[in-house]
Design a protein around this motif. Sequence first.
Motif, PDB file in Angstrom:
ATOM      1  N   MET A 171      35.269  28.408  18.356  1.00  0.00           N
ATOM      2  CA  MET A 171      35.466  29.534  19.284  1.00  0.00           C
ATOM      3  C   MET A 171      34.139  30.169  19.651  1.00  0.00           C
ATOM      4  SD  MET A 171      38.247  30.589  20.593  1.00  0.00           S
ATOM      5  CE  MET A 171      37.893  32.288  20.950  1.00  0.00           C
ATOM      6  N   GLU A 228      33.177  25.932  27.149  1.00  0.00           N
ATOM      7  CA  GLU A 228      33.706  27.233  27.620  1.00  0.00           C
ATOM      8  C   GLU A 228      32.939  27.694  28.867  1.00  0.00           C
ATOM      9  OE1 GLU A 228      36.039  29.065  25.690  1.00  0.00           O
ATOM     10  OE2 GLU A 228      35.949  31.002  26.701  1.00  0.00           O
ATOM     11  N   GLU A 273      28.547  36.420  21.498  1.00  0.00           N
ATOM     12  CA  GLU A 273      29.440  37.357  22.186  1.00  0.00           C
ATOM     13  C   GLU A 273      29.915  36.658  23.457  1.00  0.00           C
ATOM     14  OE1 GLU A 273      29.522  41.546  24.438  1.00  0.00           O
ATOM     15  OE2 GLU A 273      27.750  41.143  23.200  1.00  0.00           O
ATOM     16  N   ALA A 274      31.244  36.494  23.579  1.00  0.00           N
ATOM     17  CA  ALA A 274      31.800  35.652  24.642  1.00  0.00           C
ATOM     18  C   ALA A 274      31.372  36.057  26.034  1.00  0.00           C
ATOM     19  CB  ALA A 274      33.322  35.652  24.537  1.00  0.00           C
ATOM     20  N   SER A 275      31.308  37.372  26.294  1.00  0.00           N
ATOM     21  CA  SER A 275      31.006  37.812  27.654  1.00  0.00           C
ATOM     22  C   SER A 275      29.579  37.473  28.088  1.00  0.00           C
ATOM     23  CB  SER A 275      31.262  39.314  27.795  1.00  0.00           C
ATOM     24  OG  SER A 275      30.394  40.031  26.978  1.00  0.00           O
ATOM     25  N   LEU A 276      28.726  37.112  27.112  1.00  0.00           N
ATOM     26  CA  LEU A 276      27.356  36.701  27.471  1.00  0.00           C
ATOM     27  C   LEU A 276      27.380  35.427  28.311  1.00  0.00           C
ATOM     28  CD1 LEU A 276      25.271  37.322  24.216  1.00  0.00           C
ATOM     29  CD2 LEU A 276      25.366  38.721  26.268  1.00  0.00           C
ATOM     30  N   SER A 310      34.117  25.773  31.874  1.00  0.00           N
ATOM     31  CA  SER A 310      35.425  26.192  32.412  1.00  0.00           C
ATOM     32  C   SER A 310      35.299  27.518  33.163  1.00  0.00           C
ATOM     33  CB  SER A 310      36.470  26.275  31.302  1.00  0.00           C
ATOM     34  OG  SER A 310      36.185  27.345  30.453  1.00  0.00           O
ATOM     35  N   LEU A 311      34.445  28.400  32.688  1.00  0.00           N
ATOM     36  CA  LEU A 311      34.210  29.676  33.394  1.00  0.00           C
ATOM     37  C   LEU A 311      33.548  29.424  34.747  1.00  0.00           C
ATOM     38  CD1 LEU A 311      32.868  31.880  30.429  1.00  0.00           C
ATOM     39  CD2 LEU A 311      35.073  32.137  31.575  1.00  0.00           C
ATOM     40  N   LYS A 368      34.908  30.501  38.489  1.00  0.00           N
ATOM     41  CA  LYS A 368      34.034  31.201  39.451  1.00  0.00           C
ATOM     42  C   LYS A 368      33.962  30.449  40.778  1.00  0.00           C
ATOM     43  CE  LYS A 368      29.306  32.960  39.902  1.00  0.00           C
ATOM     44  NZ  LYS A 368      29.538  34.375  40.201  1.00  0.00           N
ATOM     45  N   SER A 385      29.599  34.633  30.616  1.00  0.00           N
ATOM     46  CA  SER A 385      29.819  35.023  32.014  1.00  0.00           C
ATOM     47  C   SER A 385      28.561  35.640  32.608  1.00  0.00           C
ATOM     48  CB  SER A 385      30.982  36.025  32.110  1.00  0.00           C
ATOM     49  OG  SER A 385      32.202  35.331  32.129  1.00  0.00           O
ATOM     50  N   ALA A 386      27.890  36.455  31.794  1.00  0.00           N
ATOM     51  CA  ALA A 386      26.653  37.091  32.281  1.00  0.00           C
ATOM     52  C   ALA A 386      25.595  36.028  32.604  1.00  0.00           C
ATOM     53  CB  ALA A 386      26.133  38.072  31.243  1.00  0.00           C
ATOM     54  N   GLU A 429      22.963  37.292  35.184  1.00  0.00           N
ATOM     55  CA  GLU A 429      22.788  38.697  34.794  1.00  0.00           C
ATOM     56  C   GLU A 429      22.230  38.822  33.370  1.00  0.00           C
ATOM     57  OE1 GLU A 429      23.448  41.522  36.547  1.00  0.00           O
ATOM     58  OE2 GLU A 429      24.483  40.700  38.301  1.00  0.00           O
ATOM     59  N   GLU A 448      17.800  37.570  25.151  1.00  0.00           N
ATOM     60  CA  GLU A 448      19.244  37.254  25.081  1.00  0.00           C
ATOM     61  C   GLU A 448      19.536  35.924  25.764  1.00  0.00           C
ATOM     62  OE1 GLU A 448      22.547  40.782  24.832  1.00  0.00           O
ATOM     63  OE2 GLU A 448      21.418  40.650  26.676  1.00  0.00           O
ATOM     64  N   LEU A 457      26.210  32.947  33.472  1.00  0.00           N
ATOM     65  CA  LEU A 457      26.722  32.264  34.661  1.00  0.00           C
ATOM     66  C   LEU A 457      26.406  33.045  35.939  1.00  0.00           C
ATOM     67  CD1 LEU A 457      28.580  29.767  35.133  1.00  0.00           C
ATOM     68  CD2 LEU A 457      30.496  31.346  35.144  1.00  0.00           C
ATOM     69  N   ASP A 458      26.442  34.361  35.834  1.00  0.00           N
ATOM     70  CA  ASP A 458      26.207  35.216  37.001  1.00  0.00           C
ATOM     71  C   ASP A 458      24.727  35.562  37.193  1.00  0.00           C
ATOM     72  OD1 ASP A 458      28.951  35.315  37.578  1.00  0.00           O
ATOM     73  OD2 ASP A 458      29.258  36.949  36.158  1.00  0.00           O
TER      74      ASP A 458
END
Lengths: 146, 206
Positions: free
Chosen positions: A1, A40, A7-10, A43-44, A48, A12-13, A18, A23, A15-16
Amino acid sequence: MTTEHEEASLLSALLDGELEGPERVRLQKHLSFCSTCAIELESLRKVKMVLAKAPKKSMPMEWIQAFPQALTAERNSQKNSSRASVFSQNWLIPALVAAAVSFAVSFWIFQSQSSFPLRHSLSLNSVSTPVSPLNPSSSQTQDNTP
Amino acid sequence: MIERKEELLDPKRFQDISEESFRQAEFVVLLKKNGDKVYNFAWRLAGNEQDAWDLFQETLMKAYSHFESYDKSRPFDSWLFKILQNVYLDERRRDSRRTVASLDAPSPISGKPWEEILAGTDLNPLDRFTKEENVDMVQKALAGLPPLYRSAVILCDMEGLSYDAIAEVMDCPLGTVRSRVHQARLLLKKAFEDLSDTFHSGKQLQ
C-alpha cells in the motif's frame, strides 16, 4: 500500500507538478524501487488523463449577447418584488388596523373628555337658577323692589 | 412639471447611465474571454445542462452585482469559479431533497462506504474504456463524488488550475487541496471500475 510507504497524496502532487525540493527527490527515489507506488501513480495518471480529455461544453454566445437585457429584466423584477414585499409584510395589516383602532379610541376619549365639562357646566347653571313654578322669578321681584 | 423636467435633464443621471453601460461592456468582454471555462465547470458540477444553466446564470448575476469588488489584477476566471463554487454549495445546502455525499454515507456508485472504496487497490479500470464510453462515464463518476472533492478535481484536471489557484477558489489551505484532489482521483478510479463493469456486463447480456 502507498500509505505504508509514502503519504499517498504526494503521488497526486508529483503528478500535478506541485511537488518540489527534497520531497520530490525523496518520492522519486522511493518510486524507483517500490512497484506498488509506481503502479498507483500510473493509475492516478490515467484518471487525470481521462478527465483532461473529457469533452467540454461551451457557453452559449446568444445568452452573453442578451446579457444586458437579462440584467435589466432581473433588476426590474427585483425592484417590483421589493415594492411588493413592503405590502406583503405579515405585520403591516395588523399594525395598520391596530393604529386605526387606537386612533378611534383616543379620539372618542378626547371627545368625551372635552364634552363633559360643557355638560357639567350646563347642569350647574340649571341648578344655580332653578325655575320653580311655585316661586315666580326672583329677578322680577328684585326689579319691583324700590 | 418643471421639477420633473429638471430631473430628466440632470447630467448626473446621464453620467450614471454611461457608467452602467461601461460597466456592462467591461463585464461582457471579460465573460466572452472566460465564460467557456466557467460554464464547463458549472456543467461538470451540476451534472446536467438545465442545472448547469441555472447555476451559471445565478453566478453571472451575482458576479455582476459584486463587480466593483473584483480585483482586476487577478484572473477573472478564478474569481468566477469562486462565486460559482459558493453558489453551488449554497444551493446544495438549501435544497434538502438532494443528498450531500459525505465520507460516512454510502457511495452512490457501488453502495459501499467511501472509506472502503478509498482503501481499494484495484488497478487499470480505465483500459477498458473507449472514447465514446468515457463521455458518459466521466459525468456519472463525477456525480458520485462528494461536492468538495468534485470541485477540486474538476478545477485541477479539467480546468488546469494550479493548487494555489484552487486553494484560492475553494478558500482552503494548499494541503487540503492536495488531499481533496488525490481522494477524488482514488474515488474516480473506483467509480470508473464499477461503471465499466456494469457497462460491459450489460453489453455481454445484450
